[in-house]
Design a protein around this motif. Structure first.
Motif, PDB file in Angstrom:
ATOM      1  N   TYR A  35       0.873  -1.179   0.255  1.00  0.00           N
ATOM      2  CA  TYR A  35       0.062  -0.007  -0.158  1.00  0.00           C
ATOM      3  C   TYR A  35       0.831   1.458   0.035  1.00  0.00           C
ATOM      4  O   TYR A  35       0.630   2.010  -0.742  1.00  0.00           O
ATOM      5  CB  TYR A  35      -0.852  -0.155   1.240  1.00  0.00           C
ATOM      6  N   ASP A  36       1.823   1.196   0.722  1.00  0.00           N
ATOM      7  CA  ASP A  36       2.638   2.328   0.761  1.00  0.00           C
ATOM      8  C   ASP A  36       3.592   2.527  -0.405  1.00  0.00           C
ATOM      9  O   ASP A  36       3.668   3.736  -0.878  1.00  0.00           O
ATOM     10  CB  ASP A  36       3.855   1.987   2.018  1.00  0.00           C
ATOM     11  N   ARG A  38       2.537   1.680  -3.425  1.00  0.00           N
ATOM     12  CA  ARG A  38       1.675   2.194  -4.410  1.00  0.00           C
ATOM     13  C   ARG A  38       1.260   3.574  -4.234  1.00  0.00           C
ATOM     14  O   ARG A  38       1.097   4.262  -5.439  1.00  0.00           O
ATOM     15  CB  ARG A  38       0.432   1.250  -4.456  1.00  0.00           C
ATOM     16  N   THR A  39       1.008   3.869  -3.120  1.00  0.00           N
ATOM     17  CA  THR A  39       0.638   5.172  -2.818  1.00  0.00           C
ATOM     18  C   THR A  39       1.607   6.161  -3.278  1.00  0.00           C
ATOM     19  O   THR A  39       1.586   7.085  -3.647  1.00  0.00           O
ATOM     20  CB  THR A  39       0.446   5.410  -1.369  1.00  0.00           C
ATOM     21  N   ASN A  42       1.720   6.486  -6.877  1.00  0.00           N
ATOM     22  CA  ASN A  42       0.872   7.160  -7.408  1.00  0.00           C
ATOM     23  C   ASN A  42       1.020   8.734  -7.213  1.00  0.00           C
ATOM     24  O   ASN A  42       0.697   9.741  -8.206  1.00  0.00           O
ATOM     25  CB  ASN A  42      -0.583   6.923  -6.685  1.00  0.00           C
ATOM     26  N   ASP A  43       1.721   9.030  -5.930  1.00  0.00           N
ATOM     27  CA  ASP A  43       2.300  10.553  -5.873  1.00  0.00           C
ATOM     28  C   ASP A  43       3.153  11.016  -6.768  1.00  0.00           C
ATOM     29  O   ASP A  43       2.849  12.184  -7.236  1.00  0.00           O
ATOM     30  CB  ASP A  43       2.553  10.570  -4.461  1.00  0.00           C
ATOM     31  N   ASN A 212      -3.533   5.325 -12.121  1.00  0.00           N
ATOM     32  CA  ASN A 212      -3.204   4.907 -10.542  1.00  0.00           C
ATOM     33  C   ASN A 212      -3.297   3.682 -10.394  1.00  0.00           C
ATOM     34  O   ASN A 212      -4.499   2.747 -10.737  1.00  0.00           O
ATOM     35  CB  ASN A 212      -4.292   5.806  -9.579  1.00  0.00           C
ATOM     36  N   ASP A 214      -4.344   0.500  -7.669  1.00  0.00           N
ATOM     37  CA  ASP A 214      -5.261   0.360  -6.645  1.00  0.00           C
ATOM     38  C   ASP A 214      -4.692   0.122  -5.265  1.00  0.00           C
ATOM     39  O   ASP A 214      -4.775  -1.050  -4.863  1.00  0.00           O
ATOM     40  CB  ASP A 214      -6.115  -0.690  -6.947  1.00  0.00           C
ATOM     41  N   ALA A 215      -4.010   1.247  -4.571  1.00  0.00           N
ATOM     42  CA  ALA A 215      -3.613   1.110  -3.561  1.00  0.00           C
ATOM     43  C   ALA A 215      -4.449   0.720  -2.149  1.00  0.00           C
ATOM     44  O   ALA A 215      -4.162   0.081  -1.399  1.00  0.00           O
ATOM     45  CB  ALA A 215      -2.740   2.343  -3.002  1.00  0.00           C
ATOM     46  N   ALA A 216      -5.891   1.155  -2.452  1.00  0.00           N
ATOM     47  CA  ALA A 216      -6.880   1.173  -1.119  1.00  0.00           C
ATOM     48  C   ALA A 216      -6.988  -0.385  -1.163  1.00  0.00           C
ATOM     49  O   ALA A 216      -7.407  -0.970  -0.252  1.00  0.00           O
ATOM     50  CB  ALA A 216      -8.105   1.732  -1.768  1.00  0.00           C
ATOM     51  N   PHE A 219      -4.766  -2.064   1.320  1.00  0.00           N
ATOM     52  CA  PHE A 219      -5.032  -1.360   2.505  1.00  0.00           C
ATOM     53  C   PHE A 219      -5.977  -2.412   3.045  1.00  0.00           C
ATOM     54  O   PHE A 219      -5.873  -2.892   4.131  1.00  0.00           O
ATOM     55  CB  PHE A 219      -5.390  -0.156   2.666  1.00  0.00           C
TER      56      PHE A 219
END
Length: 263
Positions: A35-36, A38-39, A42-43, A212, A214-216, A219
């Motif tokens: 998650y971290d 991928r986030t 995306n950033d 993007n 899918d980091a969510a 999570f």
């Protein structure tokens, strides 16, 4: 009262539960790590796509490696396309997952350096894979192009094997150092994915903007694994209590006085 926990069946069940708990916890932390990652990715992509266009030579140079922060940055360049040294990149798909080629055309800058430009996707409408496909010509003469900067491709990053013995003017991976050796010219590190000018009749088909990740979802998976880890001891204790009640009931039935026979 709980001596049944020393039975072979319950020892095995308890060991399995003890092993499952840390395993599920670790899987949850692994999903949080994803998650971290991928986030952060995306950033970086959003930051790069939102940045103002810059001249390509302010971002790259011959032999330079494009960093993750420079990836997807919009660059501009002034020069002309060199179609005589154009190649196609095999086994590429478009937005509809159709297999074809990417068209890689050297773009000669005013100072003589070369920027590799991925002009987009064309279908593999050829009788044989050894045939060179029909490639629409780019604009002629001196023009200004705009594109998104990309790092050189590798098998490790793309999963595409770099095959040898390919037909003339066909490649598997975009490698600026290899293209520099082929062209005998100073080639800027990385390559640009063309965004403008747009091709006539939408051919080659321009490569779309990156989406993007899918980091969510990662999570949610992390929370799910941790809930599973918490549920294991609860489930184990529920089974223990049920076993205890069943054993107590069985003992009560076995020791109860017999009913008197009817007269």
């Amino acid at each position: 009262m709980y001596r049944f926990l020393l039975s072979r069946q319950w020892v095995i069940l308890t060991l399995v539960a003890v092993l499952l708990i840390p395993t599920m916890i670790r899987l949850g932390f692994w999903q949080m790590h994803r998650y971290d990652e991928r986030t952060a990715r995306n950033d970086l992509v959003a930051e790069a796509l939102g940045a103002k266009p810059v001249p390509v030579e302010s971002l790259t140079a011959p032999g330079k490696k494009i960093t993750p922060r420079e990836r997807y940055r919009t660059v501009t360049a002034k020069g002309r396309f060199d179609t005589e040294n154009e190649v196609v990149v095999r086994r590429r798909t478009n937005s509809n997952d159709k297999i074809g080629y990417h068209v890689l055309t050297p773009f000669v800058l005013d100072d003589g350096k070369v920027l590799l430009v991925n002009r987009g996707w064309i279908p593999a409408d050829v009788p044989s894979q050894t045939d060179y496909p029909e490639v629409p010509a780019p604009p002629r003469g001196e023009i200004t192009v705009t594109g998104r900067m990309m790092p050189d491709e590798t098998t490790a990053a793309s999963g595409i094997k770099d095959l040898e013995g390919l037909p003339d003017r066909q490649i598997m991976l975009i490698d600026s150092e290899r293209e520099a050796a082929r062209l005998g010219a100073p080639v800027l590190g990385g390559y640009a994915v063309l965004t403008s000018p747009e091709p006539e009749n939408d051919t080659p088909e321009l490569i779309g903007r990156p989406g993007n990740e899918d980091a969510a979802l990662n999570f949610a998976y992390a929370v799910q694994w941790w809930l599973f880890a918490a549920a294991v001891p609860v489930g184990w204790w529920f089974l223990v209590r049920r076993e205890k009640r069943e054993r107590e009931t069985a003992e009560d039935v076995g020791t109860a006085p017999a009913e008197p026979a009817p007269v």
